[in-house]
Structure formats: structure tokens, C-alpha cells
Design an enzyme around this catalytic site. Sequence first.
Site, PDB file in Angstrom:
ATOM      1  N   HIS A  19       0.958  -1.266   0.054  1.00  0.00           N
ATOM      2  CA  HIS A  19       0.158   0.125   0.082  1.00  0.00           C
ATOM      3  C   HIS A  19       0.733   1.252  -0.092  1.00  0.00           C
ATOM      4  CE1 HIS A  19      -3.948   1.811   1.107  1.00  0.00           C
ATOM      5  NE2 HIS A  19      -3.324   2.909   1.081  1.00  0.00           N
ATOM      6  N   HIS A  21       1.358   4.654  -2.321  1.00  0.00           N
ATOM      7  CA  HIS A  21       1.000   5.708  -3.256  1.00  0.00           C
ATOM      8  C   HIS A  21       2.107   6.366  -4.121  1.00  0.00           C
ATOM      9  CE1 HIS A  21      -3.350   5.821  -2.413  1.00  0.00           C
ATOM     10  NE2 HIS A  21      -2.967   5.209  -1.191  1.00  0.00           N
ATOM     11  N   ASP A  23       2.038   9.165  -6.119  1.00  0.00           N
ATOM     12  CA  ASP A  23       2.231  11.023  -5.867  1.00  0.00           C
ATOM     13  C   ASP A  23       2.201  11.084  -4.375  1.00  0.00           C
ATOM     14  OD1 ASP A  23      -0.613   9.426  -5.358  1.00  0.00           O
ATOM     15  OD2 ASP A  23      -1.588  10.842  -6.393  1.00  0.00           O
ATOM     16  N   GLY A 177      -9.117   8.159  -2.139  1.00  0.00           N
ATOM     17  CA  GLY A 177      -9.912   9.621  -1.973  1.00  0.00           C
ATOM     18  C   GLY A 177     -10.527   9.978  -0.654  1.00  0.00           C
ATOM     19  N   HIS A 204      -9.790   1.300  -0.007  1.00  0.00           N
ATOM     20  CA  HIS A 204      -9.488   2.089   1.189  1.00  0.00           C
ATOM     21  C   HIS A 204     -10.736   2.292   1.858  1.00  0.00           C
ATOM     22  CE1 HIS A 204      -6.168   3.718  -1.060  1.00  0.00           C
ATOM     23  NE2 HIS A 204      -5.569   4.394  -0.052  1.00  0.00           N
ATOM     24  N   GLU A 207     -11.276   4.110   7.314  1.00  0.00           N
ATOM     25  CA  GLU A 207     -10.101   5.075   7.779  1.00  0.00           C
ATOM     26  C   GLU A 207     -10.920   6.227   8.469  1.00  0.00           C
ATOM     27  OE1 GLU A 207      -6.084   7.243   6.085  1.00  0.00           O
ATOM     28  OE2 GLU A 207      -7.695   6.412   4.316  1.00  0.00           O
ATOM     29  N   ASP A 285       2.106   3.550   2.795  1.00  0.00           N
ATOM     30  CA  ASP A 285       0.929   4.412   2.331  1.00  0.00           C
ATOM     31  C   ASP A 285       1.529   5.804   1.615  1.00  0.00           C
ATOM     32  OD1 ASP A 285      -1.390   5.706   1.888  1.00  0.00           O
ATOM     33  OD2 ASP A 285      -1.952   6.320   3.841  1.00  0.00           O
TER      34      ASP A 285
END
Length: 379
Positions: A19, A21, A23, A177, A204, A207, A285
Site C-alpha cells: 500500500h 501511493h 503521488d 480519496g 480504502h 479509515e 501509504d
Amino acid sequence: MPHTIPLEVIEKLPKTDLHVHLDGSLRLSTILALADKQRVELPARDEDGLRKHMNLGQNCGSLVEYLKAFDVTLRVLQTADALTRTAYELAEDAARENVRYMEVRYSPMLHTRRGLKLTAVVEAVLEGLRAAHDKYGIESAVILCGIRNVSPESSLEMAELAVAYKNRGVVGFDLAGAEYDHPAKHHRAAFQLVRDNNINVTIHAGEAYGPESIHQAIHVCGAHRIGHGCRLREDGDLLHYVNDHRIALECCPSSNVQTGAIRDLASHPIKLYKNLGLRVTVNTDNRLVTDTTVSKELWLCSKELGFTMADLKAVILSGFKSAFLPFHVKQQYLRRVSEELKAFPDHAHDAPPAPVSSAVTAQQPAAQGAQTIQIVAKA
């Protein structure tokens, strides 16, 4: 509480990052260099200024505040060259801490502001990951994301892209998102498409919203893994369903503190989940935004939650078990990694083994795993 396992020992352990990202995992120096090359305005022109503006590693209080850092990173991720470079550097950074297998996720729709085609976005990232594999031996795959707070139609478009690149580097589909007030069920058409094409699903959930979000992810959208899942402990029946069906949790402890999903690391439910037998994995993450590494996250589990070396080994093996890889490839990884982990004593006071050479890692990938990369390279 047991003695904290030294970070330098944990860095030598073979690991996964399931997991992470793209970006959210750039180097600050790369953001500045890309901004200069592309003539992009940034809120600061030096690393310290950017670090403060983006609240790197700081408690943001909410997921929405946390996501504001991506306004900066996405400004410089709108060209093929930038995407290739950042994908390569992410894999390079991971390889340096002995991450053997990584699944990089991102949403191609967020990288088209300058007219880049969606297919060009995917190809650029795969090119960077292939180059890192060739140099460092780290095997990487891609998970494409729909975005909760963007239209379901856009998520369907991302799902179509995932179908097109199945067996060509893309191994899964995700929904990321802002979670609150943007339920996964609105995007069910996208998940129906990927499931019809036998593509892995991770979402996701749990959370920034409660167990109902996890319930939807599993029962409406067919998730095989859950991203975060902090609030699963609020629903015991669902928790045991997740456990019984071996639905893996992609835990990201530091990020969960940063977004306000949990109060502090000491109260993170990962220890409860592991003790109950759930398949928990530890991940970054966002390496930049959370200012972390896989090794640091595992070290914090040792320091703040009392994880022993035996606990860390179990979590690491869960990472390989939960990877979106063919069964026989996972078996090869598990056999080799299990043997490697035997060299690390379960007692913190025992002497650690000599570090594993990255050159050896590069020369000895899992046979079928290497084949998977070669297929990607020829695509």
C-alpha cells in the site's frame, strides 16, 4: 514491554510494501527539480519550505487535510518523464531497505492536466518500475485507483484501463480519496467490471468512516484486501468475517495517526488484529507525506506496540501471502523469504546476521516472478 528491535536490523529483513501511493512518495529534491524543469510554481522553493507547507510527517487531524499535500506533488507529475523518474526513484528507495515486492498505486486520471493520455500515464510508470527492477532486482506491480470524491464514471474509466493492462503490469484496482460521505457503493459499476475480468480488488475503507465502509467494500464491491481498516474493531462480527475469509488488512500505522484515524501509535488496532489472527500487513501509504519507510513502520510497531522479532516475521510473511501475485509465485517467495528470516534470531539481544547483498537479490529473483516482469517488459 520487550526491547525495541534496532532499525538497522529491520532494514535487513526482506519485506513487501502493498500500500504505497506514487503521488505521495516523491523525493523533495525531485519535486524541486521537476518544478524547475517544467516551470511550475510551488508554495516554497526549498526543501524545508516544502516540508513545512505539506506538513510532512505531522498530524493533519483529518484525511481531507492530509490529502492537501497531493496538490503539490501532482503539479509536477503531469509529464511522462516525471512519472517514469518518480516511479524509478520510489522503487530504488524501496530496494535500498530490502523491499522485495511492491505494489504501487495511483490514479491515471490525476496526471492528465497537460494532455497526457491515460495509456501514456500507465506506460510511463511501468517504464520506471521496469528500469528499477533491471538495476536492483525489486519486483513491482501497479494498482490503478478510482477516486471516491470524483464521479463514478471516472472510476469506471480507470477500471477499463485496469482491464486493458491486466497481465501487462497492472495487478489490481482500488478506490481512494476522501472516504467520508463518498460511499464505495456509488462506484459499483467499476468494481463489477474488474471482477468480471478476474482482477484483484483492494479498497480504502474504515479509515475516515466506520465499519459500514468496510462492509460495503467487501460485500458490495468484492474487496480481496482492505486499505487501513482502522475501525474494523468496532464491529466484532465483521472483524471475524474478515479473519475467517483471510481478507488482508493493509495497515499504515504512521499515516493513520497523521490523518486522525487513530489517536496515537500505542492505540493502533494492528496489535489486536494480529493477536486475533487477522492477516495484517505493514505498509508506508506515502513515503514522502508520512515521512516513513517500511522499515520505520515495522520499527515503530516494535517500539510502540511491543512487536517481537517473531511478530515482525509473521507480519512480513503475511505481506508476501497477501500480494496480488499468482499462487505459485507467492509460494516461491514464501519459501525463500522464510529461509532468509531464519537467519534473524527471535531474541533482540542476539547478534543480527550479515546484511543481504542487493546484488544477490537482483541476481536471484523468483523464477516465475522474474518471468512476470519480463512479460511486462515486452508488452
